[in-house]
Design a protein around this motif. Structure first.
Motif, short mmCIF file in Angstrom:
data_model
loop_
_atom_site.label_atom_id
_atom_site.label_comp_id
_atom_site.label_asym_id
_atom_site.label_seq_id
_atom_site.Cartn_x
_atom_site.Cartn_y
_atom_site.Cartn_z
N THR A 66 0.82 -1.21 0.00
CA THR A 66 0.00 0.00 0.00
C THR A 66 0.85 1.26 0.00
N ALA A 101 -5.35 8.08 2.06
CA ALA A 101 -5.84 7.39 0.87
C ALA A 101 -5.47 5.93 1.00
N PRO A 102 -6.09 5.05 0.19
CA PRO A 102 -5.75 3.63 0.27
C PRO A 102 -4.30 3.33 -0.05
N HIS A 103 -3.68 4.16 -0.91
CA HIS A 103 -2.30 3.92 -1.31
C HIS A 103 -1.49 5.20 -1.15
N ASP A 122 -7.65 10.04 -6.44
CA ASP A 122 -8.68 9.51 -5.53
C ASP A 122 -8.18 8.33 -4.71
N THR A 123 -7.21 7.58 -5.22
CA THR A 123 -6.76 6.38 -4.52
C THR A 123 -5.34 6.47 -3.99
N THR A 124 -4.60 7.50 -4.37
CA THR A 124 -3.19 7.60 -3.99
C THR A 124 -2.89 9.00 -3.47
#
Length: 250
Positions: A66, A101-103, A122-124
Motif C-alpha cells: 500500500t 488514501a488507500p495507497h 482519488d486512490t493515492t
C-alpha cells in the motif's frame, strides 16, 4: 516464506536493469524526461513488458503493498538544489497529514528539491519524507499543494525510522521500493530489504558513474557482501529474466 519483523512493514525492492546493472542512460538525465524514457524503452526486448507485468502481479497478489517508495533522484538530476533553500523562517514544522488514501506514493526528499506536479488522486496520496534540516520554504510549498510529510530524522531522512512510521502510523504492511540506486543502496545498507525482484534484460549501457540499481554508500572497509537466496527465475523468449531473491535473515 519468512515474515517481516513485526516492528516494520515488509520491504520488497523491484527494478529493471541491463546486464551491467544500469537502470538509466546517463547520470545527468532522468527517465521521466520523455526523450530519455523513449530511448530507454526503445532498447527493451519484446519479452520485458510481459515479465514486468507478471512480476508486478505476483507482488500485488502475495504482498498487496500500500506504499510505493521512491527517492528524489527519480525526479531531479544530481546537483539540483532546492529552489526554496533560502525561503522561510525558523524550523517549526511537525508532521503534516492533510489527507489519507488507500495507497501512498512516498518520496524521500530531505533536501526539498522536487517541484511537484502530481500530488495524488482519488486512490493515492503523495507523501514526502523529510528531516529537520529540510528547507522550511519547501514545507510551506508542500502545505500549499495539499501534500503531506513525515519528519524522519535530524540532518537527513532516517529510512529505518521512516519505514517503521509508515507501518505504525499509516498502517502500511508492505512497502514496494521502486526507486533508483541511491535509495535502494541505502535501504540495503540499513538492513531494511526483505526481498528483491530484478528483471534483467540483455542490454548494455556502460559509462563510468551511470546509475545502477544499487548505488549509494560503498561497503565498509571490513564489510561483507549481502547474501541472497534465489527463490525463482523466469526467462523470457528474448533472454530477459525475472529473478526473485530473498535476503539472508528476511
Amino acid at each position: 516464506m519468512a515474515a517481516a519483523p513485526p516492528e516494520r512493514p515488509r520491504v520488497v525492492l523491484t527494478t529493471l536493469a541491463g546486464v551491467d546493472g544500469r537502470i538509466t542512460l546517463r547520470r545527468d538525465q532522468v527517465l521521466l524526461e520523455p526523450s530519455v524514457g523513449e530511448r530507454w524503452r526503445a532498447a527493451w526486448p519484446d519479452d520485458v513488458e510481459g515479465l514486468l507485468a507478471r512480476r508486478d502481479a505476483w507482488v500485488e497478489e502475495h504482498h498487496a503493498p500500500t506504499a510505493t517508495l521512491e527517492g528524489s533522484g527519480t525526479f531531479v538530476v544530481d546537483g539540483t538544489s532546492s529552489p526554496w533553500a533560502q525561503v522561510g523562517g525558523p524550523w517549526d514544522h511537525p508532521d503534516h497529514l492533510p489527507r489519507r488514501a488507500p495507497h501512498w506514493f512516498v518520496v524521500v526528499d530531505g533536501r526539498g528539491r522536487v517541484d511537484w506536479r502530481f500530488t495524488g488522486d482519488d486512490t493515492t496520496a503523495l507523501l514526502v519524507l523529510v528531516s529537520r534540516a529540510t528547507p522550511p520554504g519547501y514545507l510551506a510549498r508542500l502545505r500549499k499543494l495539499g501534500v503531506g510529510w513525515l519528519v524522519c530524522g535530524d540532518e537527513r531522512v532516517d529510512l529505518a525510522v521512516a519505514v517503521r512510521r509508515l507501518g505504525g502510523e499509516l498502517g502500511v504492511r508492505c512497502v514496494r521500493a521502486d526507486g533508483g540506486g541511491g535509495i535502494n543502496g541505502a535501504l540495503v545498507r540499513a538492513g531494511l530489504v526483505d526481498e528483491l525482484h530484478v528483471v534483467t534484460m540483455p542490454v548494455l549501457v556502460g559509462g563510468l558513474g551511470t546509475p545502477t540499481f544499487l548505488d549509494g554508500e560503498p561497503l565498509a572497509p571490513d564489510g561483507v557482501p549481502v547474501r541472497l537466496r534465489v527463490v525463482s527465475v523466469e526467462r523470457g523468449a528474448e533472454g530477459s529474466t525475472w529473478t526473485h531473491y530473498e535476503l539472508d535473515g528476511a
